[in-house]
Write an enzyme that holds these catalytic residues in place. Structure first.
Site, PDB file in Angstrom:
ATOM      1  N   CYS A  87      23.017 151.827  42.289  1.00  0.00           N
ATOM      2  CA  CYS A  87      22.371 152.519  41.186  1.00  0.00           C
ATOM      3  C   CYS A  87      23.249 152.397  39.943  1.00  0.00           C
ATOM      4  O   CYS A  87      24.367 151.891  40.008  1.00  0.00           O
ATOM      5  CB  CYS A  87      22.112 153.992  41.520  1.00  0.00           C
ATOM      6  SG  CYS A  87      23.634 154.900  41.746  1.00  0.00           S
ATOM      7  N   CYS A 108      60.065 119.995  51.052  1.00  0.00           N
ATOM      8  CA  CYS A 108      60.667 121.095  51.816  1.00  0.00           C
ATOM      9  C   CYS A 108      59.908 122.377  51.503  1.00  0.00           C
ATOM     10  O   CYS A 108      58.971 122.381  50.718  1.00  0.00           O
ATOM     11  CB  CYS A 108      62.151 121.253  51.494  1.00  0.00           C
ATOM     12  SG  CYS A 108      62.465 121.936  49.860  1.00  0.00           S
ATOM     13  N   CYS A 161      59.080 123.526  47.984  1.00  0.00           N
ATOM     14  CA  CYS A 161      57.935 122.919  47.299  1.00  0.00           C
ATOM     15  C   CYS A 161      56.670 123.746  47.540  1.00  0.00           C
ATOM     16  O   CYS A 161      55.848 123.920  46.639  1.00  0.00           O
ATOM     17  CB  CYS A 161      57.729 121.486  47.797  1.00  0.00           C
ATOM     18  SG  CYS A 161      59.094 120.384  47.431  1.00  0.00           S
ATOM     19  N   ASP A 217      34.946 146.857  75.493  1.00  0.00           N
ATOM     20  CA  ASP A 217      33.588 147.387  75.493  1.00  0.00           C
ATOM     21  C   ASP A 217      32.989 147.080  76.873  1.00  0.00           C
ATOM     22  O   ASP A 217      33.441 146.158  77.555  1.00  0.00           O
ATOM     23  CB  ASP A 217      32.787 146.685  74.383  1.00  0.00           C
ATOM     24  CG  ASP A 217      31.328 147.056  74.419  1.00  0.00           C
ATOM     25  OD1 ASP A 217      31.041 148.245  74.516  1.00  0.00           O
ATOM     26  OD2 ASP A 217      30.491 146.135  74.380  1.00  0.00           O
ATOM     27  N   ASP A 271      31.526 142.692  71.528  1.00  0.00           N
ATOM     28  CA  ASP A 271      30.598 141.616  71.191  1.00  0.00           C
ATOM     29  C   ASP A 271      29.414 142.077  70.359  1.00  0.00           C
ATOM     30  O   ASP A 271      28.680 141.258  69.829  1.00  0.00           O
ATOM     31  CB  ASP A 271      30.064 140.969  72.470  1.00  0.00           C
ATOM     32  CG  ASP A 271      29.061 141.866  73.178  1.00  0.00           C
ATOM     33  OD1 ASP A 271      29.277 143.097  73.178  1.00  0.00           O
ATOM     34  OD2 ASP A 271      28.068 141.343  73.703  1.00  0.00           O
ATOM     35  N   ASP A 317      30.266 147.247  67.760  1.00  0.00           N
ATOM     36  CA  ASP A 317      31.711 147.117  68.007  1.00  0.00           C
ATOM     37  C   ASP A 317      32.473 146.702  66.747  1.00  0.00           C
ATOM     38  O   ASP A 317      33.704 146.737  66.736  1.00  0.00           O
ATOM     39  CB  ASP A 317      31.973 146.062  69.094  1.00  0.00           C
ATOM     40  CG  ASP A 317      31.385 146.466  70.429  1.00  0.00           C
ATOM     41  OD1 ASP A 317      31.400 147.680  70.725  1.00  0.00           O
ATOM     42  OD2 ASP A 317      30.900 145.578  71.158  1.00  0.00           O
TER      43      ASP A 317
END
Length: 813
Positions: free
Chosen positions: A15, A83, A86, A496, A697, A701
């Site tokens: 809104c 290295c 960098c 779960d 899953d 969850d």
């Protein structure tokens, strides 16, 4: 400095008050001069002083207010790093030079940059330009070329270039070092001390110095121009000291008799050998992701009205009908239209057994069709395929940084300047104490050359790359290095129940009409299935499936409502029907005891009981039961052997939950937990000091997965759960949990070994090069007076040791 204006997209406004809220919140930031939020366009215009406030701070302020700012992430290879410093330079350049870049993580080992940015303010081309100015090359693909193709071509070109320069160095350095040593040990005649021999040494050493070693000068210039220093600076300084001192002796013989051209040449050639081997070995840490990339075929066979036509994979569109013959890879994600076959999905899921496919089954791009001819319809192509998304996840994980890397980053940031300071102090001390310039210079060169920031820079990212790559091979997708590291510290795993421990496909086992409201099993099932028709819950689907199996026709239902994990209600044939957990309803009058007894008996058998109420009168009970996944018991036993506490979190009733828990060996059960309470349970466990991994899953969850220290989503679950999790078990098997923990612990152990080696190497050998052992006469002379050539050899071996140790993860994890 003129004010900067940006226009940011904002999501989540509902809104006009939201727009005002954002304006008020952003205006609180010091440096913000004006804010205007357009609710309709969902955009915020902000004018600010870029010296006083950064774009990312403005975004963080908006996000803290509860709104989202859509961002994009791009990953691309970067050439020119030598290295870890960098990598830090690149991150700083992207952060400072490209407005709109929110975060940049550069992996020195994989030579990949992963950048989160605002698409409205920045583009990959802007990033490439910034990197070019900093002396690096971002490999953005050309039209029609993939990032992988561009990266592979660049890597091959780099290896060819390094090999060519090393060979030139080797060819010229070998006679140089042999002649020099023969002269020093008087193995050849007096002619070797003639002035022209030194000129011969110069002729042999100069191409090595300025062709083989040119990269070190270029790298040094780029870094010094950016007011930083890296390994190139150390090598260039060390080799140049020996070379230019020898030049001075050559031109001004009064300065001395001995030249050190061979030292400079051997330093450069040995370090070039080390970089070449390191580059080839580093490439192997990314072998897993290239295996994934190679899974996709280059072409596909499209079925058209004119017959079969082979096209490039890029030409396949959603809806195309494709033909896949035995031995061919499935080109894209799709649905089988005709044919039956067994498909090998092991490279995606880690499961070795092929999966039978028949019409209406889904197939995944990159899997291997083994037996029959399949005709399929493409449903997801290009970047939308599961394989492309897995590759993206692995790339982002490999490009991310684990928290343990912070220490190495901090050390690497000050390492090179510190080493240069130490080398100068060593030079001054030895010159002052010994009174001779040359021995002091040799110490200086040895200190510069032996110091190795590379091993520090490679210690963590190579292990993360190997760990995430090995995980991908096993069907375990870590989304970040942080998840990979944190999983090693978990002590509690919360599972779960439905869809995780059980198969998530409950079936109706008992129908018990109550009283005279509904007299038959069929009428109870018919009215319950009609009410559950709109439900997405597995129990509701089981009731509808049972009605379908019995061939019942379902009356129309209306006013369907789900009651937040308790049950559902609907109006069927004009009658109000409610179906839900026993606790959702008040005790049904005088029948309470009898009903409770039946409910208790069914729950004691591990079944979930649903009460059916018709016009507020109890009409019957429906019991459903889910089957355990075949690997639940073994996976939980494996977690116990790893010293983890295993907890079940379920919305089911306590009796059913405990019955399931007893079967699989769960340590503790939290039952009758509503979906909105799961994350609170996880938070309470963490507040008690537990390191919690949540496995789930379902959509319900997702908050708990996000709340846990590490969220692990079963790959067969919902997209929401997968998005919220830190680790995806794409096989859908619980065996992936102990494998993920084991891999995480092995990776962390490897990182610690690497860091230990990198720190100890520098802590021990820099003092040795500085001459700390010189007073100890019992120490071998080559250690008391470490020659720069030995220092170069040690420096090259240090990086190879770290990378090789990381590669052990592929064999041991």
């Amino acid at each position: 400095m003129p004010a900067t204006s940006i226009n940011i997209p904002v999501a989540g406004m509902t809104c006009a008050n939201c727009a005002l809220n954002i304006e008020r919140t952003v205006r609180k930031l010091a440096g913000v001069e004006a804010v205007s939020v357009n609710f309709a366009a969902e955009r915020a215009s902000v004018t600010f002083d870029s010296k006083a406030v950064a774009v990312k701070e403005i975004l963080a302020q908006i996000q803290q207010a509860g709104f989202k700012v859509p961002t994009a992430t791009v990953a691309f290879p970067v050439r020119g790093m030598t290295c870890a410093n960098c990598a830090r330079n690149i991150e700083r350049s992207l952060d400072a030079k490209v407005p709109g870049v929110l975060s940049a993580a550069v992996n020195f080992a994989s030579e990949q940059a992963v950048v989160e940015y605002l698409p409205d303010l920045a583009s990959p081309a802007d990033m490439a330009a910034a990197l070019s100015a900093a002396g690096f090359e971002a490999l953005l693909p050309e039209a029609g070329e993939s990032v992988e193709d561009a990266e592979a071509a660049a890597r091959r070109a780099e290896i060819r270039d390094q090999t060519r320069k090393f060979v030139v160095g080797l060819v010229l350095t070998t006679p140089l070092i042999l002649l020099s040593m023969a002269r020093d040990f008087a193995l050849i005649g007096a002619w070797s001390h003639a002035p022209w021999v030194n000129w011969l040494f110069w002729a042999l050493a100069t191409p090595v110095q300025f062709y083989t070693g040119w990269d070190y000068y270029v790298g040094s210039w780029k870094n010094l121009r950016n007011r930083t220093a890296n390994m190139d600076v150390l090598v260039a300084m060390g080799a140049s000291a020996a070379y230019f001192y020898s030049m001075a002796v050559l031109l001004l013989p009064a300065l001395g008799a001995h030249v050190y051209f061979e030292t400079a040449a051997v330093i450069i050639t040995l370090i070039k050998l080390g970089k070449m081997l390191e580059s080839r070995t580093k490439g192997r840490t990314g072998a897993a992701i290239r295996k994934l990339m190679d899974l996709s075929p280059k072409t596909a066979v499209v079925l058209t009205a004119a017959g079969e036509r082979e096209v490039s994979l890029a030409e396949v569109a959603v809806g195309d009908r494709l033909v896949v013959r035995p031995g061919q890879s499935i080109p894209v994600d799709g649905e089988v239209l005709a044919g039956r076959s067994a498909v090998d999905e092991s490279m995606l899921s880690g499961e070795p057994l092929p999966v039978d496919k028949k019409p209406e089954d889904r197939v995944t791009g990159g899997t291997l069709n083994q037996e029959g001819v399949l005709t399929m319809r493409a449903t997801r192509v290009g970047k939308e395929t599961a394989l492309a998304q897995i590759i993206r996840l692995v790339q982002e994980a490999q490009g991310s940084k684990a928290p343990i890397q912070a220490l190495a980053d901090r050390v690497a940031g000050v390492f090179v300047p510190t080493v240069i300071g130490v080398a100068l102090v060593v030079f001054a001390l030895w010159w002052a104490i010994g009174g001779a310039f040359v021995p002091a210079m040799i110490r200086l060169v040895a200190v510069l050359v032996i110091a190795c920031p590379c091993a520090l820079g490679l210690a963590t990212p190579t292990a993360i790359m190997a760990g995430t790559g090995k995980g991908a091979e096993k069907g375990i997708l870590f989304k970040s290095g942080t998840a990979l590291e944190t999983a090693a510290h978990l002590d509690t795993i919360v599972l779960d129940k439905t869809g995780t421990i059980t198969a998530g496909r409950p079936a109706v086992t008992d129908l018990a009409p109550l009283g005279e409201v509904l007299e038959s099993d069929q009428s109870l099932l018919q009215i319950a299935a009609a009410a559950e028709k709109g439900s997405e819950h597995p129990i509701g689907k089981a009731i509808v499936a049972e009605a379908d199996r019995r061939g019942l026709s379902l009356p129309p239902a209306e006013d369907f409502k789900a009651a937040g994990g308790l049950g559902v209600s609907a109006r069927v044939d004009g009658r109000q029907v409610r179906i839900g957990k026993p606790g959702w309803f008040e005790a049904p009058g005088g029948e309470a005891a009898a009903v409770a007894k039946i409910v208790g008996e069914l729950q004691a058998q591990g079944k979930t009981v649903m009460v059916v109420v018709l016009d507020e009168e109890p009409a019957g009970l429906i019991a459903v039961s889910d089957t355990l996944k075949p690997d639940s018991q073994t996976a939980i036993a494996a977690l116990h052997r790893q010293g983890l506490r295993v907890v079940m979190l379920t919305g089911d009733n306590a009796q059913t939950a405990h019955a399931i828990a007893d079967q699989v060996g769960i340590d503790a059960v939290f039952a009758e937990v509503r979906p909105d309470e799961k994350s609170r349970q996880i938070r309470e466990l963490r507040e008690k000091g537990a390191k919690v991994g949540m496995v789930g899953d379902g959509i319900n969850d997702a908050p708990a997965l996000a709340q846990a220290d590490v969220g692990l989503a079963i790959g067969t679950g919902t997209d929401v759960a997968i998005e919220a999790a830190d680790v995806i078990l794409s096989s859908g098997s619980l065996d992936g949990i102990p494998k993920a923990i084991s891999l995480s612990r092995a990776t962390l152990r490897t990182i610690r070994q690497n860091l230990f080696w990198a720190f100890v190497y520098n802590i021990i050998l820099i003092p040795v090069a500085a001459g700390a052992l010189h007073p100890l006469t019992f120490v071998p002379d080559f250690l008391r007076n470490l020659h720069p050539i030995m220092a170069a050899l040690a420096m090259s071996l240090s990086s190879l040791t770290v990378v090789s140790n990381s590669l052990r993860l592929y064999r041991s994890a």
